[in-house]
Design an enzyme around this catalytic site. Structure first.
Site, mmCIF file in Angstrom:
data_model
loop_
_atom_site.group_PDB
_atom_site.id
_atom_site.type_symbol
_atom_site.label_atom_id
_atom_site.label_comp_id
_atom_site.label_asym_id
_atom_site.label_seq_id
_atom_site.Cartn_x
_atom_site.Cartn_y
_atom_site.Cartn_z
ATOM 1 N N SER A 1 -0.770 2.449 -11.288
ATOM 2 C CA SER A 1 -1.677 2.311 -10.159
ATOM 3 C C SER A 1 -2.235 3.680 -9.813
ATOM 4 O O SER A 1 -1.511 4.680 -9.875
ATOM 5 C CB SER A 1 -0.939 1.733 -8.943
ATOM 6 O OG SER A 1 -1.777 1.700 -7.812
ATOM 7 N N ARG A 2 -3.498 3.721 -9.448
ATOM 8 C CA ARG A 2 -4.114 5.008 -9.112
ATOM 9 C C ARG A 2 -3.622 5.543 -7.775
ATOM 10 O O ARG A 2 -3.595 6.755 -7.572
ATOM 11 C CB ARG A 2 -5.635 4.867 -9.080
ATOM 12 C CG ARG A 2 -6.251 4.555 -10.435
ATOM 13 C CD ARG A 2 -7.764 4.646 -10.401
ATOM 14 N NE ARG A 2 -8.349 4.254 -11.673
ATOM 15 C CZ ARG A 2 -8.436 5.064 -12.735
ATOM 16 N NH1 ARG A 2 -7.992 6.303 -12.664
ATOM 17 N NH2 ARG A 2 -8.979 4.623 -13.875
ATOM 18 N N LYS B 1 -3.696 -14.578 -9.726
ATOM 19 C CA LYS B 1 -4.825 -15.481 -9.560
ATOM 20 C C LYS B 1 -5.932 -14.788 -8.762
ATOM 21 O O LYS B 1 -5.635 -13.926 -7.930
ATOM 22 C CB LYS B 1 -4.392 -16.797 -8.922
ATOM 23 C CG LYS B 1 -3.835 -16.664 -7.492
ATOM 24 C CD LYS B 1 -4.937 -16.706 -6.456
ATOM 25 C CE LYS B 1 -4.483 -16.228 -5.125
ATOM 26 N NZ LYS B 1 -5.610 -16.037 -4.180
ATOM 27 N N ILE C 1 -0.472 -7.554 -2.654
ATOM 28 C CA ILE C 1 0.210 -8.688 -3.258
ATOM 29 C C ILE C 1 1.363 -8.231 -4.140
ATOM 30 O O ILE C 1 2.414 -8.880 -4.204
ATOM 31 C CB ILE C 1 -0.784 -9.572 -4.053
ATOM 32 C CG1 ILE C 1 -0.164 -10.941 -4.343
ATOM 33 C CG2 ILE C 1 -1.220 -8.896 -5.350
ATOM 34 C CD1 ILE C 1 -0.011 -11.800 -3.115
ATOM 35 N N ASP D 1 -11.013 -16.874 -3.021
ATOM 36 C CA ASP D 1 -9.761 -16.226 -3.427
ATOM 37 C C ASP D 1 -8.568 -16.972 -2.825
ATOM 38 O O ASP D 1 -7.629 -17.316 -3.557
ATOM 39 C CB ASP D 1 -9.747 -14.754 -3.024
ATOM 40 C CG ASP D 1 -8.479 -14.056 -3.481
ATOM 41 O OD1 ASP D 1 -8.407 -13.660 -4.661
ATOM 42 O OD2 ASP D 1 -7.540 -13.924 -2.665
#
Length: 308
Positions: free
Chosen positions: A36-37, A90, A14, A168
């Site tokens: 971010s990993r 969201k 996303i 979701d």
């Protein structure tokens, strides 16, 4: 206007597909870093965690939390404590009650907390709300069905507690519904289908209403193949309304009133820029409450195991 320096936290599908191009297309905001990993962007500062970003990163004003909902509360609290504005993908959290302390924290800090409902920014949603405002609504039916393997490939968190499963995407429909209908809604019954090997539903059927007894039926399904369905049908005393393509197309009383392009995330970022200019917040929990009520009232059915 001062440009809002923003970092994306959690750089999955996303973030790549929606947030990055929306930021590039929106005046008043610039992408300053990524935390971010497992992913990064060329020519941008990158950090493995939000903690590293806040400690060692470049100056930023805001963060967009695109991480799974199960970890967002702690991340939002840390970002607000560091004086940053916060955008929540969201659903805004893994539970309803965890949001109230964040709302209070943002107010104390004079920082923006924005719980995003991107489908409300689809081009046909506001025209649908205005068309319905002058008519008596008789019934509503939602058909929101998509292929989880296409839209959530390898995203195991969606099947864990707090990941919401089919809600979701289903919460997108509920976010539109709570925007376009004039009265508050509540769930009266739900059937939730859980794969035998998962802890979140793969399909759901909801009955909802309002204080006047409006009949609303919603069908959500993660097993749809072929054409995908993101449709809301409304019967009124002035004809039928169909809101389709996730809120991009509006047909009312047989006439096409809107057939627009996907610009939802640009709308989100324009709104976020405006909110952050004054430190105002926008956290509407109505869609999340409906999902929580569905879990509370839902009858659980066990269906075939799901393998990604």
């Amino acid at each position: 206007m001062t440009t809002l320096r923003l970092a994306i936290v959690g750089f999955g599908k996303i973030a790549r597909d929606q947030h990055v191009p929306a930021i590039a297309a929106t005046s008043g905001v610039t992408l300053a870093a990524v935390a971010s990993r497992n992913a990064s962007l060329p020519d941008l500062p990158h950090f493995a965690t939000l903690e590293e970003l806040l400690r060692d990163g470049p100056p930023i004003d805001a963060v967009a939390l695109c991480t799974p909902p199960q970890v967002r509360r702690a991340q939002a609290a840390a970002a607000l404590a560091a004086g940053k504005h916060v955008m929540l993908e969201k659903p805004p959290g893994a539970s309803v009650s965890e949001l109230d302390p964040l709302i209070a924290q943002a107010a104390r800090a004079g920082r923006t907390l924005f719980a995003t409902w991107h489908s409300r920014f689809a081009p046909a949603v506001e025209p649908a709300r205005l068309w319905l405002a002058s008519r008596r609504i008789k019934a509503v039916h939602i058909s929101w069905k998509e292929d989880v393997r296409v839209w959530h490939p390898g995203q195991g968190w969606i099947w864990e507690p707090g990941g919401l499963g089919v809600f979701d995407p289903g919460i997108n429909a509920l976010s539109i519904l709570t925007r376009i209908l004039p009265q508050p809604l509540f769930v009266t019954a739900a059937e939730l289908s859980f794969p035998a090997n998962r802890e979140a539903p793969i399909a759901a059927a909801l009955s909802l209403t309002d204080a006047a007894g409006l009949p609303i039926q919603a069908e959500f399904d993660f097993r749809q193949t072929g054409p995908q369905s993101w449709d809301i049908f409304v019967e009124t005393d002035g004809g039928a309304l169909t809101l389709s393509a996730g809120g991009a197309r509006l047909v009312a009383d047989g006439q096409v009133l809107v057939d627009g392009e996907d610009a939802e995330y640009r709308g989100l970022y324009r709104h976020f820029v405006g909110l952050s200019a004054t430190g105002a917040s926008d956290v509407d929990l109505a869609p999340l409450r409906l999902v929580a009520d569905a879990f509370m009232l839902g009858r659980h059915n066990i269906v075939d195991p799901f393998e990604d």
